[in-house]
Design an enzyme around this catalytic site. Structure first.
Site, PDB file in Angstrom:
ATOM      1  CG  ASP A 296       3.279   2.305  11.328  1.00  0.00           C
ATOM      2  OD1 ASP A 296       2.811   3.079  10.463  1.00  0.00           O
ATOM      3  OD2 ASP A 296       2.810   2.213  12.468  1.00  0.00           O
ATOM      4  CD  GLU A 297      -1.010   0.812   6.785  1.00  0.00           C
ATOM      5  OE1 GLU A 297      -1.535  -0.116   6.151  1.00  0.00           O
ATOM      6  OE2 GLU A 297      -1.605   1.869   7.066  1.00  0.00           O
TER       7      GLU A 297
ATOM      8  CG  ASP B  98      -0.214  -0.098   2.541  1.00  0.00           C
ATOM      9  OD1 ASP B  98       0.914  -0.620   2.557  1.00  0.00           O
ATOM     10  OD2 ASP B  98      -0.770   0.326   3.564  1.00  0.00           O
TER      11      ASP B  98
ATOM     12  CD  GLU C 212      -3.162   6.394   2.824  1.00  0.00           C
ATOM     13  OE1 GLU C 212      -2.250   7.020   3.402  1.00  0.00           O
ATOM     14  OE2 GLU C 212      -3.664   5.345   3.264  1.00  0.00           O
TER      15      GLU C 212
ATOM     16  CD1 TRP D  52      -8.659  -4.266   1.238  1.00  0.00           C
ATOM     17  CD2 TRP D  52     -10.534  -3.221   0.606  1.00  0.00           C
ATOM     18  NE1 TRP D  52      -8.430  -2.908   1.284  1.00  0.00           N
ATOM     19  CE2 TRP D  52      -9.551  -2.245   0.903  1.00  0.00           C
ATOM     20  CE3 TRP D  52     -11.778  -2.785   0.176  1.00  0.00           C
ATOM     21  CZ2 TRP D  52      -9.790  -0.874   0.796  1.00  0.00           C
ATOM     22  CZ3 TRP D  52     -12.020  -1.420   0.066  1.00  0.00           C
ATOM     23  CH2 TRP D  52     -11.039  -0.493   0.373  1.00  0.00           C
TER      24      TRP D  52
ATOM     25  CG  ASP E  63      -4.418  -0.603  -1.184  1.00  0.00           C
ATOM     26  OD1 ASP E  63      -5.292  -1.140  -0.480  1.00  0.00           O
ATOM     27  OD2 ASP E  63      -3.829   0.434  -0.849  1.00  0.00           O
TER      28      ASP E  63
HETATM   29  C1  BGC Z   1      -3.945   1.141   3.758  1.00  0.00           C
HETATM   30  C2  BGC Z   1      -4.838   1.031   2.579  1.00  0.00           C
HETATM   31  C3  BGC Z   1      -5.771  -0.111   2.831  1.00  0.00           C
HETATM   32  C4  BGC Z   1      -6.612   0.311   3.999  1.00  0.00           C
HETATM   33  C5  BGC Z   1      -7.739  -0.596   4.352  1.00  0.00           C
HETATM   34  C6  BGC Z   1      -4.770   1.491   4.931  1.00  0.00           C
HETATM   35  O1  BGC Z   1      -4.057   1.668   6.079  1.00  0.00           O
HETATM   36  O2  BGC Z   1      -2.880   2.026   3.569  1.00  0.00           O
HETATM   37  O3  BGC Z   1      -4.391   1.371   1.401  1.00  0.00           O
HETATM   38  O4  BGC Z   1      -6.449  -0.620   1.774  1.00  0.00           O
HETATM   39  O5  BGC Z   1      -5.807   0.605   5.119  1.00  0.00           O
HETATM   40  O6  BGC Z   1      -8.111  -0.556   5.658  1.00  0.00           O
END
Ligand code: BGC
Length: 889
Positions: free
Chosen positions: A463-464, A458, A742, A527, A471
């Site tokens: 911190d992801e 993403d 984003e 999703w 996405d």
């Molecule tokens: C991500 C997204 C994701 C979403 C869904 C976010 O923190 O960066 O792109 O799809 O959470 O909860």
């Protein structure tokens, strides 16, 4: 130039070495150009070492994924192939294909780890493992292969020479389910006599801190380990193996810590000599154990590796204090620095990476629980250093305590940014007469490459960096045009599928690799629908039904048992938590799912779309019963959808851009009259309410342009695409974006960062508009899956005077370019030039006003047709009462 087969590849673009398929399918492209050239058949030559060359002639027009003609290959077995088309062409260059180690029994090595475990609650220090061995002094080595992987991320050296140029190998997957390995040709690094094989392993995704809300350590294990096997084949056929095991030794090097989120600490004073052969006290014996519970991924590795693909020099040095400055690299990139510097031993320099500045300072808040800071401690003399086991998403780097040289700033070559990502083939190109749209397109490409790092992520900075299914679901059609994605995404889908089916489950995790455990398996529309839409998109790009076959269980389980249904065959309302039209610009910063469109309307529209795809997929796979079942279900769901959300006249509940676009794009209206009313209503709200600004999130953004084109309102979408005020794509471009953000307003018009805690400047999802740019402005798409039949249908507009696209299809390079030339009296000439590769055909549809369609074979084709440009620009229906935040061109 005469037609010639070229670029012979195996399965989905595999270069050949270490392939996991015993009967790899073969494809070739064509170079050269001849009019109407179609392949009548082909001849393949297969040469296995020590065996006679075998030739296979096949009468077939197929040049993509043709079956392996010879006996299946075995572990480590090699074959050289060439291909020849029957309509006489020259032979292609030969290509080598060689299997990896395909069976568990082929792995006789052991896992080696530090004898003394490292603390589990702290970052782990990367470990060097090494072993010296002898190659017979008087014998010639025919080939040497290193099969290697790690519990952690590694790089290997043979006699001090780097093995391959892969970074962060073996990449990220769910290591509990299977660990991929790499195969390297190391023949040229071997020497007769004594050799030293060494590898350094860092914690990476395996044992490092990773995940949301501070993440957790030791996700897959708490100790770093190495698994490798070197097979040296001598000329006489004898094979010597060098395996990780008891005779190895371990040591720490200069890297004190190297963490994905927090960065690396490197103390150059602690440099060790990995090549030094006499053991001294810094090298200790290892602990070794059988591979036992470790599952090696024996069918992989198909995806290309993560590599450095570009070096970027800084553009500007912004001074902010003594020995402190900010470097601006001019683009938001993903990777890390390479630094060359001298100073006093012990002198410490830090490098803080950020995507944007706020009031001239590094904007650290959006990084959340990520330090993104590297630290370099100098030794005597020049230090050349690049962090090993970390990566950052950044445009700016604040350097603190740079040793003052002449003027106290680095030279252009002293600090270089190195761009990292999965090294897929760069494929689709787009250009048009509007420089801002070109910048937008390059932002889409840059955003994509940074977020395709081992898994589709993403974002790369905070911190992801997680494999969110939604996405990639929305971005896949754009991504599959820009880069050769199939092998990487198929590998990722395999992991996702294993995680979905774990414990006999039906719901795919929201992210894969799944760090959320069972909680991550909340049935969520769009999703979750990724398990249907993504295989379908990959099938479109490749024409390979095997992708659908392989993913059938995953998709049918999701649709049949995973979706939380009510008795009507729609989503049960209020029982599950839905992300809806995530990041609708009207949603409050802290509630990105709380947009204008009812999340269950979004969910139901996505379900019906998935059902339609299930009908199509069943048809491709010849599953007639399933096809009928899904057809009936889709029909019933449409009726129920209309009852729930569509008015008698055709308006759609939620009355938003997303709701209307979904209904139009997915054919959700019972009658054409109602659909037309929805089109009118969508036009009304775009022209009046939104005044051409975008008002969609993840669900609406990828389809709104297509929905408007479908109802003959492309100019409306051109107007939205070209809008310059917030929220719009070009707003971000005009704010200096070099990647897709984003949020529509990740940076607010006053230059401050959006107050929402979830604000990245590098998220590819909203770049899904690229698909419309390629298909509608550039006019290029496939007419049937796999590009054998091409569709060229540009719809000019938006005041653009030209556009061109380029795409190396599985057959060869497709090019298309149009120009609208001024004539007198408002009339123009529409000029189109297309180049169609050998062995494929194209249907060319001229702009609406020209009413013409032709079908052509390979070759270069040029056309000039009279043309009346569409009215431009569309205007608001009512003039604003007061000065309006508008940007009417
Ligand atoms: C991500 C997204 C994701 C979403 C869904 C976010 O923190 O960066 O792109 O799809 O959470 O909860």
């Amino acid at each position: 130039m005469p037609v010639k087969p070229s670029r012979v590849r195996f399965e989905h673009g595999h270069s050949g070495l270490g392939i996991g398929h015993r009967e790899p399918r073969i494809s070739w492209r064509f170079t050269g150009q001849e009019t109407d050239w179609a392949q009548g058949g082909y001849e393949l030559s297969i040469q296995k070492p020590g065996a006679e060359e075998a030739r296979y002639r096949v009468v077939s027009g197929s040049s993509v994924l043709v079956p392996w003609p010879s006996a299946p290959l075995d572990s480590g077995e090699q074959a050289e192939t060439g291909s020849l088309s029957a309509s006489p062409t020259e032979w292609s260059e030969p290509s080598i294909v060689e299997c990896g180690l395909l069976r568990v029994e082929d792995w006789s090595c052991r896992l080696v780890e530090l004898a003394e475990s490292q603390a589990i609650d702290k970052p782990k220090r990367p470990v060097w493992f090494r072993r010296s061995f002898n190659v017979a002094p008087d014998r010639q080595v025919q080939r040497a292969r290193l099969y290697i992987t790690s519990l952690g991320v590694y790089h290997a050296e043979l006699n001090g020479q780097l093995v391959g140029d892969e970074q962060l190998a073996p990449g990220w997957t769910n290591y509990n389910l299977s660990i991929p390995y790499q195969t390297h040709d190391v023949t040229n690094s071997l020497r007769n006599g004594q050799n030293m094989l060494a590898a350094q392993v860092g914690e990476g995704w395996y044992a490092g801190r990773f995940g949301l809300f501070g993440g957790q350590r030791n996700i897959y294990g708490s100790q770093l380990g190495l698994i490798c096997q070197l097979a040296i084949t001598y000329q006489d056929g004898e094979v010597q193996t060098v395996e990780s095991g008891d005779s190895w030794e371990a040591s720490f090097g200069p890297i004190l810590t190297s963490e994905m989120y927090d960065g690396e600490v490197y103390d150059a004073q602690q440099l060790i000599d990995v090549l030094q052969r006499s053991p001294n006290e810094s090298w200790a014996p290892v602990r070794s154990s059988s591979l036992g519970g470790i599952v090696l991924k024996l069918f992989s590795p198909d995806a290309p590796p993560v590599q450095c693909t570009q070096e970027v020099r800084f553009r500007e040095v912004l001074r902010c204090g003594p020995r402190k400055f900010i470097l601006d690299f001019g683009q938001n990139l993903v990777g890390r620095l390479r630094v060359r510097v001298s100073g006093r031993p012990g002198h410490t320099i830090t490098f803080q990476h950020v995507e944007v500045l706020e009031n001239g300072e590094c904007a650290i808040r959006p990084l959340r629980h990520t330090a993104a800071k590297d630290t370099l401690i100098l030794s005597d003399g020049q230090v050349d250093w690049e962090p090993r086991f970390t990566f950052h998403g950044f445009r700016y780097v604040e350097v603190t305590n740079w040793p003052s040289g002449d003027d106290g700033v680095p030279g252009a070559d002293d600090i270089i940014a190195r761009v990292l990502h999965t090294d897929m083939e760069r494929t689709g190109w787009f250009k048009c007469s509007d420089p801002l749209l070109n910048q937008l397109h390059s932002n889409i490409v840059r955003g994509m490459r940074g977020n395709f790092l081992s898994v589709p992520t993403d974002c790369p900075q905070r911190d992801e960096r997680l494999g969110w299914t939604g996405d990639i679901a929305v971005f896949a059609p754009t991504g599959a045009y820009l880069y050769g994605v199939p092998s990487m995404l198929m590998d990722w889908l395999r992991t996702l599928t294993l995680e979905q089916l774990e414990d006999n489950g039906n719901v795919p995790p929201l992210i894969s690799p799944n760090l959320f455990g069972p909680q991550g398996k909340n049935p969520t529309a769009l999703w979750g629908d990724c398990v249907v839409t993504l295989p379908w998109d990959l099938y479109q790009a490749t024409g390979d039904p095997r992708i659908l076959e392989d993913q059938w269980e995953s998709m049918s389980r999701w649709i049949d048992h995973g979706v939380d249904l009510d008795e009507r065959g729609l989503w049960a309302k209020g029982r599950t938590w839905q992300l809806g039209d995530w990041l609708d610009p009207m949603a409050p910063p802290e509630e990105p799912g709380n947009g204008r469109a009812d999340p269950f309307l979004v969910a139901d529209a996505c379900l019906i779309h998935s059902l339609d795809l299930m009908v199509a997929i069943s048809a491709v796979l010849g599953k007639t019963n399933d096809q009928q079942r899904y057809e009936k279900w889709a029909a019933r769901a449409r009726t129920e959808f209309a009852r729930e959300y569509i008015s008698a006249a055709g308006r759609v509940a939620s009355d938003s851009q997303t709701a209307l676009a979904l209904a139009i794009e997915y054919n959700l209206h019972p009658t054409p009259g109602q659909a037309e009313r929805a089109a009118e209503r969508l036009e009304e709200i775009i022209r009046n309410k939104a005044r051409f600004k975008i008002a969609t999130g993840f669900a609406g953004t990828p389809i709104i342009g297509h929905a408007l084109t479908k109802v003959h309102r492309s100019q409306l979408f051109y107007r939205m695409l070209l809008h310059r005020k917030c929220p719009s794509w070009l707003y971000t471009v005009l704010m200096g974006a070099t990647t897709i953000w984003e949020r529509w307003d990740s940076m607010l018009p006053d230059g401050s960062v959006n107050p929402g805690e979830m604000t990245s400047f590098n998220h590819y999802a909203l770049g899904a508009v690229g698909n419309w740019m390629h298909r509608v402005i550039g006019g290029l798409w496939m007419d049937e899956p796999g590009w054998k039949k091409i569709l060229i249908r540009p719809i000019p507009g938006g005041g653009l005077s030209s556009a061109s696209v380029k795409y190396p299809s599985p057959y060869g390079l497709i090019e298309a370019g149009w120009e609208a030339l001024e004539g007198g009296d408002g009339a123009e000439t529409f000029q189109l030039e297309v180049s169609i590769p050998p062995n494929s055909t194209a249907r060319i549809v001229f702009p609406e006003q020209c009413h013409e369609t032709v079908t052509v074979g390979s070759g270069v084709h040029q056309y000039q047709v009279p043309y009346i440009p569409p009215e431009w620009p569309p205007l608001p229906i009512y003039p604003p009462f007061a000065p309006h935040d508008d940007d009417t061109p």
